[in-house]
Design a protein around this motif. Sequence first.
Motif, PDB file in Angstrom:
ATOM      1  N   MET A 116       0.811  -1.223   0.000  1.00  8.86           N
ATOM      2  CA  MET A 116       0.000   0.000   0.000  1.00  8.86           C
ATOM      3  C   MET A 116       0.841   1.268   0.000  1.00  8.86           C
ATOM      4  O   MET A 116       0.342   2.348  -0.327  1.00  8.86           O
ATOM      5  N   GLY A 117       2.098   1.183   0.366  1.00  3.05           N
ATOM      6  CA  GLY A 117       2.938   2.374   0.434  1.00  3.05           C
ATOM      7  C   GLY A 117       3.905   2.528  -0.721  1.00  3.05           C
ATOM      8  O   GLY A 117       4.692   3.471  -0.735  1.00  3.05           O
ATOM      9  N   LEU A 118       3.837   1.638  -1.729  1.00 10.66           N
ATOM     10  CA  LEU A 118       4.824   1.646  -2.805  1.00 10.66           C
ATOM     11  C   LEU A 118       4.604   2.807  -3.774  1.00 10.66           C
ATOM     12  O   LEU A 118       3.494   3.029  -4.258  1.00 10.66           O
ATOM     13  N   GLN A 119       5.681   3.529  -4.069  1.00  2.89           N
ATOM     14  CA  GLN A 119       5.687   4.531  -5.143  1.00  2.89           C
ATOM     15  C   GLN A 119       6.973   4.343  -5.930  1.00  2.89           C
ATOM     16  O   GLN A 119       8.066   4.509  -5.411  1.00  2.89           O
ATOM     17  N   SER A 120       6.837   4.020  -7.222  1.00  2.00           N
ATOM     18  CA  SER A 120       7.999   3.662  -8.032  1.00  2.00           C
ATOM     19  C   SER A 120       8.535   4.807  -8.868  1.00  2.00           C
ATOM     20  O   SER A 120       9.645   4.725  -9.400  1.00  2.00           O
ATOM     21  N   MET A 121       7.777   5.884  -9.031  1.00  2.00           N
ATOM     22  CA  MET A 121       8.228   7.042  -9.801  1.00  2.00           C
ATOM     23  C   MET A 121       7.303   8.211  -9.499  1.00  2.00           C
ATOM     24  O   MET A 121       6.240   8.037  -8.884  1.00  2.00           O
ATOM     25  N   GLU A 122       7.689   9.397  -9.944  1.00  2.00           N
ATOM     26  CA  GLU A 122       6.891  10.578  -9.649  1.00  2.00           C
ATOM     27  C   GLU A 122       5.513  10.523 -10.302  1.00  2.00           C
ATOM     28  O   GLU A 122       4.532  11.020  -9.735  1.00  2.00           O
ATOM     29  N   ASP A 123       5.399   9.935 -11.489  1.00  2.00           N
ATOM     30  CA  ASP A 123       4.110   9.872 -12.176  1.00  2.00           C
ATOM     31  C   ASP A 123       3.099   8.984 -11.454  1.00  2.00           C
ATOM     32  O   ASP A 123       1.894   9.105 -11.689  1.00  2.00           O
ATOM     33  N   ALA A 124       3.583   8.064 -10.635  1.00  2.00           N
ATOM     34  CA  ALA A 124       2.710   7.098  -9.966  1.00  2.00           C
ATOM     35  C   ALA A 124       2.546   7.456  -8.492  1.00  2.00           C
ATOM     36  O   ALA A 124       3.352   8.192  -7.916  1.00  2.00           O
ATOM     37  N   SER A 125       1.502   6.894  -7.891  1.00  2.00           N
ATOM     38  CA  SER A 125       1.234   7.145  -6.466  1.00  2.00           C
ATOM     39  C   SER A 125       0.975   5.825  -5.757  1.00  2.00           C
ATOM     40  O   SER A 125       0.530   4.847  -6.380  1.00  2.00           O
ATOM     41  N   PRO A 126       1.223   5.758  -4.441  1.00  2.00           N
ATOM     42  CA  PRO A 126       0.956   4.532  -3.685  1.00  2.00           C
ATOM     43  C   PRO A 126      -0.543   4.253  -3.602  1.00  2.00           C
ATOM     44  O   PRO A 126      -1.355   5.184  -3.585  1.00  2.00           O
ATOM     45  N   PRO A 127      -0.945   2.986  -3.512  1.00  2.00           N
ATOM     46  CA  PRO A 127      -2.367   2.670  -3.336  1.00  2.00           C
ATOM     47  C   PRO A 127      -2.981   3.395  -2.138  1.00  2.00           C
ATOM     48  O   PRO A 127      -4.126   3.866  -2.213  1.00  2.00           O
ATOM     49  N   LYS A 128      -2.234   3.487  -1.053  1.00  2.00           N
ATOM     50  CA  LYS A 128      -2.755   4.170   0.137  1.00  2.00           C
ATOM     51  C   LYS A 128      -3.075   5.625  -0.164  1.00  2.00           C
ATOM     52  O   LYS A 128      -4.086   6.166   0.316  1.00  2.00           O
ATOM     53  N   TRP A 129      -2.219   6.272  -0.958  1.00  2.97           N
ATOM     54  CA  TRP A 129      -2.465   7.670  -1.305  1.00  2.97           C
ATOM     55  C   TRP A 129      -3.720   7.792  -2.164  1.00  2.97           C
ATOM     56  O   TRP A 129      -4.509   8.725  -1.987  1.00  2.97           O
ATOM     57  N   HIS A 130      -3.929   6.879  -3.105  1.00  2.00           N
ATOM     58  CA  HIS A 130      -5.145   6.915  -3.918  1.00  2.00           C
ATOM     59  C   HIS A 130      -6.391   6.815  -3.027  1.00  2.00           C
ATOM     60  O   HIS A 130      -7.382   7.530  -3.240  1.00  2.00           O
ATOM     61  N   LEU A 131      -6.352   5.917  -2.037  1.00  2.00           N
ATOM     62  CA  LEU A 131      -7.480   5.789  -1.110  1.00  2.00           C
ATOM     63  C   LEU A 131      -7.762   7.098  -0.382  1.00  2.00           C
ATOM     64  O   LEU A 131      -8.922   7.490  -0.195  1.00  2.00           O
ATOM     65  N   ALA A 132      -6.700   7.760   0.035  1.00  2.91           N
ATOM     66  CA  ALA A 132      -6.863   8.985   0.817  1.00  2.91           C
ATOM     67  C   ALA A 132      -7.230  10.166  -0.074  1.00  2.91           C
ATOM     68  O   ALA A 132      -8.088  10.988   0.295  1.00  2.91           O
ATOM     69  N   HIS A 133      -6.602  10.283  -1.241  1.00  4.55           N
ATOM     70  CA  HIS A 133      -6.865  11.427  -2.117  1.00  4.55           C
ATOM     71  C   HIS A 133      -8.312  11.431  -2.609  1.00  4.55           C
ATOM     72  O   HIS A 133      -8.948  12.493  -2.671  1.00  4.55           O
ATOM     73  N   THR A 134      -8.835  10.269  -2.983  1.00  6.16           N
ATOM     74  CA  THR A 134     -10.224  10.228  -3.443  1.00  6.16           C
ATOM     75  C   THR A 134     -11.183  10.581  -2.310  1.00  6.16           C
ATOM     76  O   THR A 134     -12.273  11.116  -2.556  1.00  6.16           O
ATOM     77  N   THR A 135     -10.791  10.334  -1.085  1.00  3.45           N
ATOM     78  CA  THR A 135     -11.579  10.734   0.086  1.00  3.45           C
ATOM     79  C   THR A 135     -11.460  12.238   0.305  1.00  3.45           C
ATOM     80  O   THR A 135     -12.455  12.932   0.570  1.00  3.45           O
ATOM     81  N   TRP A 136     -10.245  12.751   0.181  1.00  3.28           N
ATOM     82  CA  TRP A 136     -10.004  14.198   0.288  1.00  3.28           C
ATOM     83  C   TRP A 136     -10.871  14.969  -0.700  1.00  3.28           C
ATOM     84  O   TRP A 136     -11.387  16.047  -0.379  1.00  3.28           O
TER      85      TRP A 136
END
Length: 421
Positions: free
Chosen positions: A39-59
């Motif tokens: 859930m915390g993986l980010q492999s490059m600037e263009d991509a985001s971690p799964p956890k961040w997607h969960l939080a951003h869509t809530t934001w």
Amino acid sequence: MTYLDERSDPSSASDVLDFFYATRTQTEKLTAPLSDEDMGLQSMEDASPPKWHLAHTTWFFEEFILKPHLPGYHPKDDRFAVLFNSYYVQAGPRHTRSKRGLLSRPSVTEVTSYRAHVEDALREAMIYDRFALEQDQLNALITLGCHHEMQHQELLVTDLLHALSYNPLLPNYITPQPAAVETPSETSWTSYDGGLLEIGHEGTDFAYDCEGPRHRVWLDPYKLANRPVTNGDWIAFMKDGGYDTQTLWLMEGWAVREQNGWDSPLYWWKQDDQWWTYTLQGPRPVDLTAPVVHVSYYEADAFARWSGHRLPTEAEWESAAAHTEIDGNFLESGSYMPVGRRDGLWGDVWQWTSSAFSPYPGFRPPEGAIGEYNGKFMVNQMVLRGGSCATPKLQMRSSYRTFFYPHQRWQMLGLRLAADQ
């Protein structure tokens, strides 16, 4: 009732709430197979971690619906406004995009609690009519939030694929499914008369602002291939020196190819004289009959030139697709990889067009931070059409425009050939 398989937008408060929960549930379904470490993986600037997607869509729901329109609403944590803002300048400061993978706190449990906090607040306010906003305006904002979340469902799985591809274990996100053995179909062509036509969204169902206004375009007679370019087609291009023939490439594309050492699509490698690829089902032999995927605009343009054809314009694609059934391999099928083996315009892979992502005549972004959704990105990007195996089917319509920079490859990007009559 769920609206993830419906083609019309919800209208009543009850229907909108059902749509909201169906969308949120689908996102959580996508993260169910993941560990906290995943859930915390980010492999490059263009991509985001799964956890961040969960939080951003809530934001998004909190920032654009609850905070401005629900009197007395109390955020779960004021700091989340900074951590989970993506690019909305008018919404305030943002955490550095390239460092989202460093956010070990808040934990997955805390992000899950944040989602529940926002969901409960929105549900209660809807049930007891506490929003200081007309119902139709509220419905429109919630519907936008759901479609925004569906876009992030697609990003979540493609970002995850990119991150997991760096693991030498080549783990699978889902249980591998047997590959069907099919005979590749020959390419055939459908001809279109062209003329003075209209493109762009029409009607009252949901669409993003960049899909309009509807306007007239002139199209000369043209034809489209019956299927996307396949892996077998692409290997023929590679064998014929497609990656080494500079005259096939745009100057900028050739420079990017040299800089990155491209000699095949992203995630491909050769082993024992056979091409393999990494997918969310783990490593697999390249299926010669499936659509090629993870190729940049530069590669797609070079292939089209090698084939003696071209990429379609977005107006050509939309005109051809306007009255065709939206059918294909979409996110809900659960394969998370192109399968193809059929005629049709939709699904499996996004298809590069030769059209730049620019505003239609008369386009005006909405006022406020919501207006930063698409308009600010209308430069240096190319339009793709048709949806992919990572796209929710409900997102798709003939006017839908997605867009990426011409060098990008980590999304489910492929191509279909076009030609003049």
